[in-house]
Design a protein around this motif. Structure first.
Motif, PDB file in Angstrom:
ATOM      1  N   ASN A  50       2.488   4.595   8.585  1.00  0.00           N
ATOM      2  CA  ASN A  50       2.050   3.335   9.194  1.00  0.00           C
ATOM      3  C   ASN A  50       0.567   3.100   8.955  1.00  0.00           C
ATOM      4  OD1 ASN A  50       2.259   0.958  10.829  1.00  0.00           O
ATOM      5  ND2 ASN A  50       1.298   2.113  12.475  1.00  0.00           N
ATOM      6  N   ARG A  51      -0.226   4.141   9.019  1.00  0.00           N
ATOM      7  CA  ARG A  51      -1.667   3.989   8.769  1.00  0.00           C
ATOM      8  C   ARG A  51      -1.924   3.555   7.329  1.00  0.00           C
ATOM      9  NH1 ARG A  51      -4.157   9.226  11.996  1.00  0.00           N
ATOM     10  NH2 ARG A  51      -3.624   8.470  14.061  1.00  0.00           N
ATOM     11  N   TRP A  52      -1.158   4.111   6.384  1.00  0.00           N
ATOM     12  CA  TRP A  52      -1.318   3.703   4.983  1.00  0.00           C
ATOM     13  C   TRP A  52      -0.916   2.244   4.803  1.00  0.00           C
ATOM     14  CZ3 TRP A  52      -3.936   5.729   1.162  1.00  0.00           C
ATOM     15  CH2 TRP A  52      -4.197   7.091   1.152  1.00  0.00           C
ATOM     16  N   LEU A  53       0.240   1.876   5.370  1.00  0.00           N
ATOM     17  CA  LEU A  53       0.751   0.523   5.169  1.00  0.00           C
ATOM     18  C   LEU A  53      -0.073  -0.540   5.881  1.00  0.00           C
ATOM     19  CD1 LEU A  53       4.579   1.230   5.403  1.00  0.00           C
ATOM     20  CD2 LEU A  53       3.202   0.882   3.350  1.00  0.00           C
ATOM     21  N   SER A  54      -0.707  -0.193   6.981  1.00  0.00           N
ATOM     22  CA  SER A  54      -1.508  -1.164   7.722  1.00  0.00           C
ATOM     23  C   SER A  54      -2.932  -1.283   7.175  1.00  0.00           C
ATOM     24  CB  SER A  54      -1.559  -0.803   9.205  1.00  0.00           C
ATOM     25  OG  SER A  54      -2.269   0.408   9.390  1.00  0.00           O
ATOM     26  N   GLY A  55      -3.301  -0.412   6.243  1.00  0.00           N
ATOM     27  CA  GLY A  55      -4.618  -0.491   5.641  1.00  0.00           C
ATOM     28  C   GLY A  55      -5.690   0.274   6.386  1.00  0.00           C
ATOM     29  N   ALA A  56      -5.299   1.174   7.284  1.00  0.00           N
ATOM     30  CA  ALA A  56      -6.281   1.955   8.037  1.00  0.00           C
ATOM     31  C   ALA A  56      -7.002   2.952   7.128  1.00  0.00           C
ATOM     32  CB  ALA A  56      -5.602   2.698   9.188  1.00  0.00           C
TER      33      ALA A  56
END
Length: 74
Positions: A50-56
């Motif tokens: 989720n962090r990768w996909l959200s751009g974090a």
């Protein structure tokens, strides 16, 4: 073959020695498990995804490091 057979299988009573030490989960710090390496659980793997996909997770761009396309100003 020699007369003595070497039994290194786990069924033979020998311990399996890991090639590398266990590393902590990068999300929560618990010891990682083989099934979800390098994470400790599927939940931590999903948090990371989720962090990768959200751009974090981003790499900051440095201003002024633009490469020229070969066009030299006259």
């Amino acid at each position: 073959m020699s007369g003595s057979a070497r039994d290194d299988s786990p069924k033979g009573g020998a311990e399996v020695v890991p090639l590398r030490p266990r590393r902590p989960c990068p999300i929560c710090g618990e010891p990682s498990v083989r099934a979800t390496f390098p994470f400790c659980s599927r939940r931590c793997a999903d948090v990371d995804l989720n962090r990768w996909l959200s751009g974090a997770y981003t790499i900051p761009a440095a201003e002024g490091d633009e490469e020229d396309d070969g066009d030299m100003p006259a």
